[in-house]
Design a protein around this motif. Structure first.
Motif, PDB file in Angstrom:
ATOM      1  N   ILE A   1       4.502  10.989  -2.929  1.00 29.26           N
ATOM      2  CA  ILE A   1       3.212  10.313  -2.854  1.00 29.26           C
ATOM      3  C   ILE A   1       3.384   8.939  -3.481  1.00 29.26           C
ATOM      4  O   ILE A   1       3.641   8.801  -4.672  1.00 29.26           O
ATOM      5  CB  ILE A   1       2.137  11.143  -3.566  1.00 29.26           C
ATOM      6  CG1 ILE A   1       2.025  12.514  -2.888  1.00 29.26           C
ATOM      7  CG2 ILE A   1       0.807  10.418  -3.540  1.00 29.26           C
ATOM      8  CD1 ILE A   1       1.249  13.521  -3.646  1.00 29.26           C
ATOM      9  N   HIS A   2       3.291   7.918  -2.643  1.00 31.98           N
ATOM     10  CA  HIS A   2       3.485   6.552  -3.110  1.00 31.98           C
ATOM     11  C   HIS A   2       2.154   5.837  -3.329  1.00 31.98           C
ATOM     12  O   HIS A   2       1.989   5.129  -4.305  1.00 31.98           O
ATOM     13  CB  HIS A   2       4.285   5.750  -2.071  1.00 31.98           C
ATOM     14  CG  HIS A   2       5.640   6.291  -1.823  1.00 31.98           C
ATOM     15  ND1 HIS A   2       6.701   6.007  -2.624  1.00 31.98           N
ATOM     16  CD2 HIS A   2       6.100   7.121  -0.860  1.00 31.98           C
ATOM     17  CE1 HIS A   2       7.764   6.628  -2.160  1.00 31.98           C
ATOM     18  NE2 HIS A   2       7.430   7.301  -1.093  1.00 31.98           N
ATOM     19  N   PHE A   3       1.248   5.998  -2.369  1.00 25.88           N
ATOM     20  CA  PHE A   3       0.014   5.231  -2.375  1.00 25.88           C
ATOM     21  C   PHE A   3      -1.151   6.153  -2.696  1.00 25.88           C
ATOM     22  O   PHE A   3      -1.111   7.339  -2.402  1.00 25.88           O
ATOM     23  CB  PHE A   3      -0.210   4.581  -0.999  1.00 25.88           C
ATOM     24  CG  PHE A   3       0.832   3.580  -0.619  1.00 25.88           C
ATOM     25  CD1 PHE A   3       1.454   2.802  -1.583  1.00 25.88           C
ATOM     26  CD2 PHE A   3       1.204   3.408   0.704  1.00 25.88           C
ATOM     27  CE1 PHE A   3       2.411   1.875  -1.230  1.00 25.88           C
ATOM     28  CE2 PHE A   3       2.169   2.481   1.054  1.00 25.88           C
ATOM     29  CZ  PHE A   3       2.775   1.715   0.081  1.00 25.88           C
ATOM     30  N   PRO A   4      -2.232   5.586  -3.240  1.00 30.24           N
ATOM     31  CA  PRO A   4      -3.419   6.422  -3.464  1.00 30.24           C
ATOM     32  C   PRO A   4      -4.014   6.874  -2.137  1.00 30.24           C
ATOM     33  O   PRO A   4      -3.850   6.201  -1.109  1.00 30.24           O
ATOM     34  CB  PRO A   4      -4.361   5.493  -4.227  1.00 30.24           C
ATOM     35  CG  PRO A   4      -3.863   4.129  -3.968  1.00 30.24           C
ATOM     36  CD  PRO A   4      -2.409   4.225  -3.748  1.00 30.24           C
ATOM     37  N   HIS A   5      -4.677   7.999  -2.157  1.00 28.49           N
ATOM     38  CA  HIS A   5      -5.300   8.514  -0.934  1.00 28.49           C
ATOM     39  C   HIS A   5      -6.709   7.925  -0.774  1.00 28.49           C
ATOM     40  O   HIS A   5      -7.619   8.585  -0.300  1.00 28.49           O
ATOM     41  CB  HIS A   5      -5.343  10.038  -0.982  1.00 28.49           C
ATOM     42  CG  HIS A   5      -3.978  10.644  -0.955  1.00 28.49           C
ATOM     43  ND1 HIS A   5      -3.711  11.930  -1.350  1.00 28.49           N
ATOM     44  CD2 HIS A   5      -2.787  10.123  -0.593  1.00 28.49           C
ATOM     45  CE1 HIS A   5      -2.418  12.175  -1.226  1.00 28.49           C
ATOM     46  NE2 HIS A   5      -1.839  11.093  -0.776  1.00 28.49           N
ATOM     47  N   ARG A   6      -6.888   6.733  -1.229  1.00 32.52           N
ATOM     48  CA  ARG A   6      -8.153   6.015  -1.065  1.00 32.52           C
ATOM     49  C   ARG A   6      -7.831   4.676  -0.442  1.00 32.52           C
ATOM     50  O   ARG A   6      -6.707   4.182  -0.563  1.00 32.52           O
ATOM     51  CB  ARG A   6      -8.797   5.741  -2.426  1.00 32.52           C
ATOM     52  CG  ARG A   6      -9.158   6.940  -3.219  1.00 32.52           C
ATOM     53  CD  ARG A   6     -10.532   7.464  -2.820  1.00 32.52           C
ATOM     54  NE  ARG A   6     -10.746   8.751  -3.447  1.00 32.52           N
ATOM     55  CZ  ARG A   6     -11.361   8.904  -4.617  1.00 32.52           C
ATOM     56  NH1 ARG A   6     -11.811   7.846  -5.237  1.00 32.52           N
ATOM     57  NH2 ARG A   6     -11.514  10.103  -5.144  1.00 32.52           N
ATOM     58  N   ARG A   7      -8.854   4.071   0.123  1.00 29.55           N
ATOM     59  CA  ARG A   7      -8.625   2.764   0.716  1.00 29.55           C
ATOM     60  C   ARG A   7      -8.754   1.692  -0.351  1.00 29.55           C
ATOM     61  O   ARG A   7      -9.717   1.658  -1.103  1.00 29.55           O
ATOM     62  CB  ARG A   7      -9.622   2.541   1.842  1.00 29.55           C
ATOM     63  CG  ARG A   7      -9.345   3.484   2.993  1.00 29.55           C
ATOM     64  CD  ARG A   7     -10.327   3.250   4.085  1.00 29.55           C
ATOM     65  NE  ARG A   7     -10.211   1.870   4.563  1.00 29.55           N
ATOM     66  CZ  ARG A   7     -11.117   1.302   5.332  1.00 29.55           C
ATOM     67  NH1 ARG A   7     -12.191   1.959   5.678  1.00 29.55           N
ATOM     68  NH2 ARG A   7     -10.949   0.059   5.742  1.00 29.55           N
ATOM     69  N   LEU A   8      -7.779   0.845  -0.437  1.00 25.34           N
ATOM     70  CA  LEU A   8      -7.808  -0.261  -1.375  1.00 25.34           C
ATOM     71  C   LEU A   8      -8.146  -1.572  -0.658  1.00 25.34           C
ATOM     72  O   LEU A   8      -8.216  -2.616  -1.275  1.00 25.34           O
ATOM     73  CB  LEU A   8      -6.455  -0.403  -2.072  1.00 25.34           C
ATOM     74  CG  LEU A   8      -6.037   0.803  -2.908  1.00 25.34           C
ATOM     75  CD1 LEU A   8      -4.638   0.625  -3.427  1.00 25.34           C
ATOM     76  CD2 LEU A   8      -6.989   0.996  -4.064  1.00 25.34           C
ATOM     77  N   VAL A   9      -8.292  -1.491   0.652  1.00 19.30           N
ATOM     78  CA  VAL A   9      -8.528  -2.684   1.443  1.00 19.30           C
ATOM     79  C   VAL A   9      -9.864  -2.529   2.146  1.00 19.30           C
ATOM     80  O   VAL A   9     -10.126  -1.490   2.753  1.00 19.30           O
ATOM     81  CB  VAL A   9      -7.410  -2.879   2.496  1.00 19.30           C
ATOM     82  CG1 VAL A   9      -7.660  -4.126   3.299  1.00 19.30           C
ATOM     83  CG2 VAL A   9      -6.058  -2.918   1.835  1.00 19.30           C
ATOM     84  N   ALA A  10     -10.696  -3.526   2.017  1.00 20.56           N
ATOM     85  CA  ALA A  10     -11.937  -3.553   2.791  1.00 20.56           C
ATOM     86  C   ALA A  10     -11.865  -4.749   3.725  1.00 20.56           C
ATOM     87  O   ALA A  10     -11.209  -5.736   3.420  1.00 20.56           O
ATOM     88  CB  ALA A  10     -13.134  -3.666   1.864  1.00 20.56           C
ATOM     89  N   CYS A  11     -12.536  -4.607   4.857  1.00 23.42           N
ATOM     90  CA  CYS A  11     -12.381  -5.630   5.874  1.00 23.42           C
ATOM     91  C   CYS A  11     -13.759  -6.061   6.370  1.00 23.42           C
ATOM     92  O   CYS A  11     -14.583  -5.227   6.729  1.00 23.42           O
ATOM     93  CB  CYS A  11     -11.556  -5.045   7.012  1.00 23.42           C
ATOM     94  SG  CYS A  11     -11.120  -6.234   8.243  1.00 23.42           S
TER      95      CYS A  11
END
Lengths: 814, 694
Positions: free
Chosen positions: B338-348
């Motif tokens: 597991i490298h990245f969080p399971h949440r979105r860190l990017v909003a668009c």
């Protein structure tokens, strides 16, 4: 006397001693190893070959100490028998006939009277399939027993015998095959199997290569193809089994072995480093590097004081437990391939061929002993797969053994070929060859063949190369070099219609040189370098050519790629005869007119021996071996045999050795030789029962030597150098009639010996006597192998009557 | 940034390949496993605590963001309560329901190096810099200091309770002490050897200690040894040299037959308690397997029922399954990193082409670049205008950002920490960028677990405590509280996902109890609740045309729920009946976004860390026999054959290490990548190891 003189292919001399793990006797005095058709016994202290256990008629494929009696050894062979020996005295105790070719033997202390054997399953398909069977050895007093009680332990096992091992107290047997480890428990009669994945993401190759079981703990050590060693535990569970992995070897682990106490694990592989892992201490390990060729087997003595490693260069190293090498037993060095021809050093009569990488080895076939290595390349060899390093590819001796020419080559696979021609002079003072001349650009392309002229006065070397030229090299012709040093330089460059020369050969008197240019054979006069004539028998490129020897020296024999064997008469320059046979190797015998031709047809090699002046072969032997054969040599016998039988007569002066593709050195033995060998071993047995008296000592010594004389042709027999002028030497020349009639003794003690046999052996004795006599008179060379039977008998009769007279003569001499 | 033409059977897209989000995961400092709830708590270097659900494909259920200067040194579960202690000298309890810090109390012993709770759940022990082991009693709502054990001269680095709760083993500098908890006195003092040679002068740190029920104490120290001691006699039983550097972490399995040790070389070594002679009971600890999955120091290991979990400086959580403990091999039992969080860190901000990147301590706003013309599929396009960083917004206060959002029109930016929520208005005239903070926020907007704007940017949804969603209308004039959407019933777990419909009628919320509630925005009432599925929702979206809620779950199952009909759609039922392809189910990262292509209503676009997938609902579903990754095969076929071979799943693996994928209104895709190699180069240098053949 030689009614049933059958010629048989045997592995005798120069055999592999690294085929199976060597074993050390319980008292650490002897090392035993399987070698060809026999088991050899060496001393661990002196590294000398003591004797061999002979009796198997095919390759010995496994040896193991008898757990019930540590002075006995079991051996199994591809001839389908298991033999039990007393290895100290070299006595065959028992023979168990199994009936299937055997490939390995295992025993365990807890399984009394049972041996475990690898046998090949009789399958129709070609893929090898081996079976592990337990054989109950019947207890009977007879010498030869048939053991028919086979029970299969596993029906599919690895052909590699290192992949089977007994566990703690013989409770289980572990065997691995490809990627599967199986553990069979005898009490539960249950097999547990564990599989590994073929590869993983990191590219590990997990196939099992060897296996060993801890003597006290339930722990199995396995070696793998990628160099890992795994220690398996808890293997009575199909799921909770576990293993730990150690990785030091960078290539396949060839062998693992626990020390008898189980405190250490030894492992070896291609790196030729013996690694000692401390058991239970993870990564702690010791190394013994630079042992030579890659390690194939490791074994330990039962007290753990000595280790034995056997190496791919046919060597056994004896190592003390303090990791000090204390002995090296070197067999005939066998690399991946022999690139040079098999040659005989005219001085030492030793067999010369590729040895260690970049070396030529000198091997005495008579004493079956490695003499020395001659470093040709003189560069450090790097033990790593895939490197292109200099290799000796050609070598030639001149007729007297003063000069040795070698060609070394690098870059065979790639286009940038590097090679150099070296000439070595024999130095009387150092008793060795010394580099005289190095010619780096002898030709512009690969040297195909070379030969020395056979004349006594001037030594000349001729090389042929792919650049379309052949060159003659002479000593000291170059004016630029200093006068006192005799370097070699080019004398003549010849070519023929820009064709590529392939083979060259000098006639027996060096008056003619034959060079083959593809389909054409050109005959040159080496004195004037004049092209005398050309011979041609299309179609087909000339593959091999040679001049006839002795009385047949007017003949030139050549083989072509289009399955033609031609013989030209050089006096008439006409084709004498030709026959359609696919010949892969022509080998003339320098001591007789005979020429041996190996022909490869329909997946097996046949041998023909013929004389150039007779179109009919003297001898044929079908199916000598299954591979194509490229290397053969006639080795002159120290003493000629006098086989009168037509089929074996050609073996009287010299013995024909040949090398198969998987590097087995094979030879032909006649029934006479074998009979002698057998009778001598029988006599050995009886000798032991004779009380040791001063007379016996004197006599016994003589007798031993006599036996050795009786089997002079057998190269495996020990031939110690006798100090000249000793008492035994004097005794040697006595006819055996003066000694007690030992034959009667033998027959009375061994009731089995029939009357006929007795007679036979007596006759044989006489034959030997006559031979001795001849030798004493120094008339060896006058013996013509071609005597009719009547003549032979006549001669014998004369000799028989001569004996008393001879004896009297000798008697009165001092 | 690069722009790529991505053309294939799944359609043509212009792709903005974004690589300027320099996200750096924080290193893992501590792990704590709760056997009963099967949750793994992970503490990171930046002070954040995450909770993973071990039996739900290690989905990251809860994230409690850290704060500046808040280093955690130890984690411990007591029952279902989670405690941490750190170098600031305080013990912290977490409110896992609302995903925030509950309270912090000072232990008054200087920096705390270790914390351990007993199995009975009555006491917590902490090891302090001043050499004391402090016992805290665990009460209903808080913890209370009970007493000190005998004070030692050096700091306490590691602690372990005997399972009976009567003894404590403490690892210190150069020694191990065994305390009787009753009396508080030291029972044994065992000296750990220093290394040989030059390291002789360096003291030996006992980094980790494990106390087994049979009285064996196992320690891992800075000399690289794993040592076994007998607590009766206080003597060394056996020592294993594991590494040349430090053994930093130890963990024993529940039934005490396996032990794992993590070293600073990045390897995990397993020891097993096996009988040396089969069928007999004399067992010994034997070193067995070695796992090499890390490049840097392993700071924490935990052996859970079926796997070994390890984490360290390289910031990845590695779950290495123990195949001998697994009944049935499946996707759930594969090696997982597991490298990245399971949440979105990017909003668009889709309509204005803005990207908002969420870092722990700041936000960055970027404007996407523009490219020119069309290229052949797979080729890069010329970038006409480079992407531009518009804004760097630092967080006020020490708390790290919990969630953030940008409105679709790009006018509003909102973020929330544990304590505050801030809303900004972005002014963008030509090249002058300025923001103004909206000062008067309704009281309900004090903090949020998740934030979301409506599609017309007129409303802000803020998920707050009790699973409720506050609805706030935003306009130029200001910001007005409209109402609170509350679920009819159910759990009060924090909401981690919000999805608003395109037409502004519906909003859906998902919480960590796997509940999905749908609210009608016109009535501001709860509309319905989607049947609860056993696995957590990882991404969801409402279809703009059909108003169906599309949900992706951690076990890779997908559901489509018709909001209007309050039932699963036919397509969803077909998927459940036929089952998903094996290769789809075996993927090991959750889907993080659900998008819809307005030009092609039957297309659903999904992405996870390794791939981008378009599901064409009009095509047949693949069964286990069909080739799943069939893009290449399809290319080689003719138009007619293609029809018979194509199936609903079109997977694109061109992009790797994906953080976010968004579909822009102009039919271009924004793919935010964060290559793991780039992360690796920014990590501190690992311990230098001799590599073979170098």
């Amino acid at each position: 006397m030689v009614e049933q003189s059958e010629v048989r292919v045997v592995r005798c001399g120069g055999s592999k001693i690294n085929l199976r793990p060597p074993i050390i006797s319980t008292d650490s005095r002897f090392v035993l190893c399987a070698s060809g058709d026999s088991v050899k016994v060496y001393s661990t202290r002196t590294e000398e070959w003591l004797h061999s256990l002979q009796g198997h008629t095919n390759q010995v494929t496994g040896i193991t100490l008898n757990p019930a009696n540590h002075l006995q050894v079991y051996s199994c062979s591809a001839d389908g028998t298991v033999k039990l020996w007393d290895f100290i005295d070299g006595i065959l105790i028992k023979t168990f006939i199994i009936g299937y070719p055997l490939f390995a033997i295992y025993v365990s202390e807890k399984h009394d009277g049972i041996v475990f054997l690898h046998i090949a399953m009789d399958t129709d398909s070609k893929n090898e399939c081996f079976q592990l069977v337990a054989v109950h050895l019947p207890k009977s007093a007879e010498q030869e027993v048939e053991a028919k009680e086979l029970s299969a332990v596993s029906s599919r096992i690895s052909p590699n015998p290192s992949c089977t091992a007994f566990g703690r107290e013989g409770q289980y047997i572990a065997f691995a095959r490809h990627l599967q480890l199986n553990v069979y428990f005898f009490r539960k009669q249950k097999t547990y199997s564990f599989s590994l994945k073929a590869t993983d993401k990191k590219g590990a190759k997990n196939a099992f290569t060897c296996i060993a079981c801890h003597p006290a703990d339930d722990c199995i050590a396995t070696g793998h193809e990628d160099g890992k060693i795994r220690l398996w535990r808890n293997f009575i569970h199909t799921k909770e089994y576990t293993y730990s992995t150690q990785h030091w070897h960078h290539n396949a682990v060839n062998t693992v072995c626990f020390t008898p106490e189980g405190t250490n694990l030894l492992s070896g592989g291609i790196e030729s480093v013996l690694v000692q892992w401390q058991y239970g201490a993870g990564n702690r390990k010791e190394f013994l590097p630079r042992l030579g060729g890659s390690i194939l087997h490791v074994s330990t003595s039962s007290d753990g004081q000595l280790f034995c490693t056997s190496h791919s260069d046919n060597k056994i190293t004896v190592i003390e437990s303090s990791f000090k090498v204390c002995g090296v037993i070197q067999g005939l060095v066998k690399g991946d391939a022999v690139l040079t021809d098999l040659m005989i050093d005219p001085r030492s009569k030793a067999l010369v061929l590729n040895g260690k990488p970049g070396h030529l080895q000198f091997y005495s076939l008579l004493r079956d002993k490695h003499l020395y290595n001659l470093d040709i390349v003189q560069q450090e060899y790097i033990y790593e797969a895939g490197l292109d390093q200099f290799e000796v590819v050609k070598a030639a001796f001149d007729i007297k053994g003063y000069w040795l020419a070698t060609v070394e080559e690098r870059g065979q696979k790639s286009s940038d070929l590097e090679f150099s021609l070296k000439l070595w002079a024999y130095d009387e003072r150092t008793q060795s060859f010394v580099l005289n001349t190095t010619i780096t650009a002898a030709h512009t392309d690969r040297i195909m063949s070379m030969c020395f002229s056979s004349s006594e006065e001037t030594t000349m070397l001729v090389t042929t190369a792919e650049d379309g030229q052949f060159k003659a090299w002479c000593q000291g012709a170059d004016a630029d070099t200093q006068q006192d040093q005799n370097f070699w330089s080019c004398d003549f460059v010849g070519s023929y219609h820009n064709l590529k020369p392939t083979n060259c050969s000098f006639s027996a008197d060096s008056s003619l040189l034959a060079v083959s240019f593809q389909e054409v054979i050109t005959i040159w006069s080496p004195d004037t370098w004049e092209l005398l004539t050309t011979l041609c028998q299309p179609p087909g490129v000339v593959r091999d050519l040679c001049f006839g020897q002795l009385s047949c020296s007017k003949y030139l024999i050549a083989t072509t790629t289009r399955n033609l064997l031609c013989c030209w008469n050089l006096l008439t320059c006409a084709l004498e005869w030709s026959t359609s046979v696919e010949v892969s190797k022509l080998q003339p015998d320098p001591l007789s007119e005979n020429v041996a031709a190996f022909s490869y047809q329909s997946k097996h090699t046949d041998l023909f021996v013929f004389k150039p002046n007779e179109p009919r072969p003297l001898f044929t032997h079908k199916n000598v071996c299954s591979e194509k054969m490229h290397r053969a040599v006639f080795v002159p016998r120290e003493e000629p045999l006098n086989n009168c039988d037509e089929s074996s007569q050609w073996l009287n002066r010299s013995q024909l050795y040949f090398l198969t593709q998987n590097m087995d050195l094979l030879t032909f033995s006649t029934a006479t030789e074998e009979d002698r060998m057998l009778s001598s071993s029988k006599r050995l047995v009886i000798d032991d029962s004779v009380a040791v008296t001063p007379f016996y000592l004197l006599l016994g010594k003589h007798r031993q030597q006599q036996q050795k004389l009786n089997t002079p042709s057998h190269p495996a027999a020990d031939k110690p150098q006798q100090p000249q002028g000793s008492l035994t030497c004097l005794l040697l020349s006595f006819p055996s009639l003066f000694f007690p009639p030992e034959m009667e003794m033998e027959s009375s003690e061994q009731e089995m010996n029939s009357e006929k046999e007795e007679e036979h052996s007596e006759e044989e004795m006489e034959a030997c006597d006559s031979q001795q006599e001849l030798r004493a008179q120094g008339s060896v060379d006058e013996v013509t192998p071609k005597l009719s039977k009547a003549q032979e008998r006549e001669l014998k009769r004369v000799r028989k009557t001569d004996f008393s007279w001879m004896a009297g003569l000798i008697d009165s001499k001092p | 940034m690069m722009s790529t033409d991505l053309r294939s059977a799944m359609g043509e897209f212009k792709v903005h390949r974004v690589r300027f989000f320099d996200y750096m995961p924080s290193g893992i400092r501590a792990l704590a496993f709760n056997q009963d709830t099967e949750r793994m708590a992970v503490a990171r270097m930046d002070g954040s605590v995450e909770v993973f659900h071990c039996s739900d494909r290690f989905f990251q259920e809860k994230i409690i963001p850290g704060r500046e200067q808040f280093g955690i040194e130890g984690l411990s579960w007591v029952g279902e309560r989670l405690f941490s202690a750190g170098l600031n000298g305080g013990i912290t309890e977490y409110d896992l329901t609302n995903q925030k810090v509950k309270y912090t109390i000072d232990a008054y012993g200087g920096p705390i190096w270790t914390i351990a709770g007993n199995q009975q759940g009555t006491h917590l022990a902490v090891g302090c810099e001043d050499g004391t082991v402090k016992l805290f009693e665990v009460n209903e709502d808080n913890i209370q200091f009970e007493r000190n054990l005998d004070r030692q001269k050096s700091r306490i680095v590691s602690l372990s309770w005997h399972p009976s709760g009567s003894k404590i083993a403490a690892g210190m500098m150069d020694m191990i002490q065994v305390f009787n908890v009753e009396t508080g006195h030291s029972m044994h003092r065992m000296l750990a050897d220093r290394g040989v040679g030059t390291s002789r002068s360096k003291e030996c740190v006992v980094w980790s200690v494990v106390y087994l029920s049979d009285g064996t104490i196992i320690t891992g120290d800075s000399v690289g040894m794993v040592k076994l001691w007998d607590d009766q006699t206080g003597t060394l039983i056996k020592s294993h040299n594991v590494t040349k550097c430090d053994v930093l972490a130890l963990s024993v399995s529940q039934n005490e037959d396996s032990l794992v040790a993590g070293t600073s070389e990045g390897i995990v070594v397993q020891f097993q308690f096996v009988s040396m002679v089969l069928g007999k009971d004399d067992k010994e600890w034997v070193r067995t397997r070695t796992f090499r999955n890390h490049t840097h120091d392993i700071r924490a290991v935990a052996e859970i029922t079926t796997a070994v979990v390890s984490g360290g400086m390289d910031a990845q959580l590695v779950v290495r399954p123990l195949l001998d403990k697994i009944e049935e091999r499946s996707a759930a039992s594969a090696l997982r990193k597991i490298h990245f969080p399971h949440r979105r860190l990017v909003a668009c901000a889709r309509k204005s082409g803005l990207m908002l990147f969420q870092y722990p301590g700041h936000l960055e706003l970027w404007r996407l670049g523009e490219s020119e013309g069309k290229g052949i599929p797979g080729s890069s396009l010329f970038v006409k205008r480079n992407p531009e960083k518009l804004l760097h917004l630092k967080v006020k206060g020490e708390d790290h950002i919990r969630c953030s959002a940008v409105s679709p029109c790009g006018e509003w930016i909102v973020y929330s920490t544990a304590s505050t929520l801030r809303l900004y208005r972005l002014h963008c005239d030509n090249n002058n960028i300025s923001i103004t903070k909206i000062s008067k926020l309704p009281k309900v907007l004090s903090s949020a677990n998740q934030l979301c704007f409506s599609s017309d940017s007129s409303h802000l949804f803020s998920a707050s405590a009790q699973s409720s969603v506050h609805l706030v209308s935003i306009s130029q004039s200001g910001c007005k509280f409209v109402g609170t959407l509350k679920p009819k019933s159910g759990s009060h777990q924090a909401i981690h996902l919000l999805a608003a419909s395109e037409d502004g009628k519906w909003v859906a919320s998902a919480n960590s109890d796997h509940e999905v509630h749908i609210y009608n925005l016109q009535t501001r009432k709860a509309h319905c609740t989607v049947p609860i599925y056993s696995s957590a929702v990882t991404a969801m979206g409402i279809h703009p045309a059909t108003n169906c809620l599309f949900m992706m779950h951690a076990d890779q199952q997908m559901f489509e729920y018709s909001i209007e009909q309050k039932q699963y759609t036919d397509w969803s039922r077909t998927v459940q009946r036929k089952g998903l392809h094996r290769l789809w189910v075996e993927r090991d990262t959750p889907c993080l976004n659900v998008m819809f292509n307005p030009q092609n209503p039957s297309h659903v676009i999904l992405h996870d860390m390794y791939m981008l997938c378009i599901i064409d609902q009009s095509l047949p579903l693949p069964d286990d026999k069909t080739q799943f990754y069939n893009q290449l095969t399809l290319k080689s076929l003719t138009e007619e054959q293609r029809k018979s071979h194509s199936h609903a799943f079109k997977v694109c693996k061109t992009f790797k290490d994906i953080l976010c994928v968004e579909l822009m209104p102009d039919q271009s895709l924004v793919v935010v990548e964060r290559p793991l190699e780039d992360i690796a180069t920014q990590l501190p240098a690992p311990i230098k190891q001799k590599k073979f053949a170098t």
